[in-house]
Design an enzyme around this catalytic site. Structure first.
Site, PDB file in Angstrom:
ATOM      1  N   SER A 196       0.794  -1.231   0.000  1.00  0.00           N
ATOM      2  CA  SER A 196       0.000   0.000   0.000  1.00  0.00           C
ATOM      3  C   SER A 196       0.824   1.277   0.000  1.00  0.00           C
ATOM      4  CB  SER A 196      -0.957   0.005   1.194  1.00  0.00           C
ATOM      5  OG  SER A 196      -2.037  -0.860   0.955  1.00  0.00           O
TER       6      SER A 196
ATOM      7  N   LYS B 189       0.151   3.752  -2.757  1.00  0.00           N
ATOM      8  CA  LYS B 189      -0.855   4.808  -2.696  1.00  0.00           C
ATOM      9  C   LYS B 189      -0.244   6.202  -2.557  1.00  0.00           C
ATOM     10  CE  LYS B 189      -4.452   1.804  -0.766  1.00  0.00           C
ATOM     11  NZ  LYS B 189      -3.758   0.511  -0.654  1.00  0.00           N
TER      12      LYS B 189
ATOM     13  N   SER C 113      -6.534   3.275   3.836  1.00  0.00           N
ATOM     14  CA  SER C 113      -5.753   2.526   2.853  1.00  0.00           C
ATOM     15  C   SER C 113      -6.690   1.861   1.846  1.00  0.00           C
ATOM     16  CB  SER C 113      -4.866   1.473   3.534  1.00  0.00           C
ATOM     17  OG  SER C 113      -3.847   1.035   2.662  1.00  0.00           O
TER      18      SER C 113
ATOM     19  N   LYS D 149       2.613   6.603   5.418  1.00  0.00           N
ATOM     20  CA  LYS D 149       1.775   5.488   4.973  1.00  0.00           C
ATOM     21  C   LYS D 149       2.371   4.141   5.377  1.00  0.00           C
ATOM     22  CE  LYS D 149      -1.843   4.059   2.761  1.00  0.00           C
ATOM     23  NZ  LYS D 149      -1.857   2.882   3.645  1.00  0.00           N
TER      24      LYS D 149
END
Length: 358
Positions: free
Chosen positions: A57, A60, A117, A218
């Site tokens: 993730s 992202k 997320s 993140k």
């Protein structure tokens, strides 16, 4: 009893790996890492920084960077209203709970990506800007512009895909450029929770609530990479960005991220590397060679076999004694068939019964 204790000790030595502390040659207990002082660009710590690893993730961050570029160029607005497709609705993994047919703003989708997320939010964004293949093309073009030579994106959310890799060095380039061009992005990344369609989603970056000065960026996880994080924190005028990839668990990832951030802010990175005595959960206290392990195992089996033979012999001996006594009893009973005084017969019978019960 001594043999049993010896067996237990040997089996512990050759058994499953334990979680005892072990020195880790000056490394964090993760696959790779790179830590940078944001203002000067100075590298504070590096560990296998060019090792290819699935970004999960953390992808992202690039997706959001591309959106910021589109907004900055006037091609989009955070107030844009976007209709959610069935494809976005059906996206698996972590989601913000989008429903096919609903209309959400680009701003809401950005929050969904940063906080929950949301894989579904990424698909909705990509479809709005020309479709997934087109949007992924923008992501890879941006990666080339930033000098991310070890990175290839295959989708906008980081779900497992063949050939999708990045490195700690590339993610550092991404994070530094992202925050330098769009520092306002931290308003998304520092948000601790969002509510969408009645469901509350907490930020997957737990450092926000536990680490002094943490305000982004993140986290990510897929089986192939382990637990990853791009963590940033600011204290006074100093901002540090730590990319930590491939933790065995999220607890290990967070612990190592905190450890290197602490060392960076205190100027004690070299001391940390020199001392480095944190536990490495997946390593035993002593590293036994295969040959030594085999010898120990063989010896343990020999001891176990000898112990079994001893027990069998002990049982055999007991059986032999029992059989001898049984034969004596039978002989005694034959002798007792001859006429004898009543009291004598009772005494003999009582003795026989007592022996047999042993």
């Amino acid at each position: 009893m001594r043999r049993v204790l010896f067996l237990l000790i040997l089996l512990c030595l050759i058994g499953p790996r334990t979680a005892f502390p072990a020195k880790n040659a000056g490394k964090l207990a993760v696959k790779s890492a790179l830590v940078t002082e944001y203002g000067s660009g100075k590298t504070l710590y590096s560990q296998d920084a060019d090792r290819p690893i699935p970004p999960a993730s953390l992808t992202k961050v690039m997706t959001m960077y591309v959106v910021f570029d589109l907004v900055a160029s006037g091609k989009a607005s955070f107030a844009d209203r976007i209709k959610v497709s069935r494809g976005a609705d059906r996206t698996g993994g972590s989601t913000m709970g989008l429903r096919a047919g609903e209309i959400v703003t680009l701003d809401e989708l950005m929050r969904g990506m940063a906080v929950a997320s949301g894989n579904d939010a990424c698909i909705a964004v990509a479809e709005h800007f020309g479709g997934v293949p087109t949007f992924v093309g923008l992501m890879n073009r941006k990666a080339r512009e930033l000098g991310m030579t070890g990175t290839t994106f295959k989708n906008p959310n980081g779900l497992p895909a063949a050939g999708q890799y990045t490195t700690a060095r590339d993610l550092t380039k991404l994070a530094v450029s992202y925050l330098r061009h769009y520092p306002q992005a931290l308003r998304y990344h520092s948000t601790t929770e969002i509510n969408h369609n009645g469901a509350v989603h907490g930020n997957t970056n737990r450092l926000l609530a536990s680490y002094d000065g943490a305000d982004g960026i993140k986290t990510g996880y897929v089986d192939a990479s382990g637990y990853n994080i791009i963590a940033t924190a600011k204290r006074g005028d100093t901002r540090v960005i730590a990319v930590v990839l491939g933790g065995r668990t999220k607890q290990v990832r967070n612990r190592e991220a905190v450890r290197i951030l602490d060392a960076s802010f205190s100027g004690a990175v070299q001391t940390m590397v020199a001392a480095c005595d944190m536990p490495e959960p997946e390593q035993p206290t002593k590293s036994l060679s295969k040959r030594a392990s085999a010898k120990r195992h063989a010896k343990a089996m020999q001891v176990a076999k000898a112990d079994r033979h001893a027990k069998v012999n002990a049982r055999s001996g007991a059986s032999a004694r029992f059989d001898a006594r049984e034969a004596t009893v039978k002989k005694s009973r034959k002798a007792d068939k001859a006429p004898a005084p009543k009291t004598a017969q009772k005494k003999a019978s009582g003795k026989s019964k007592h022996v047999a019960s042993r």
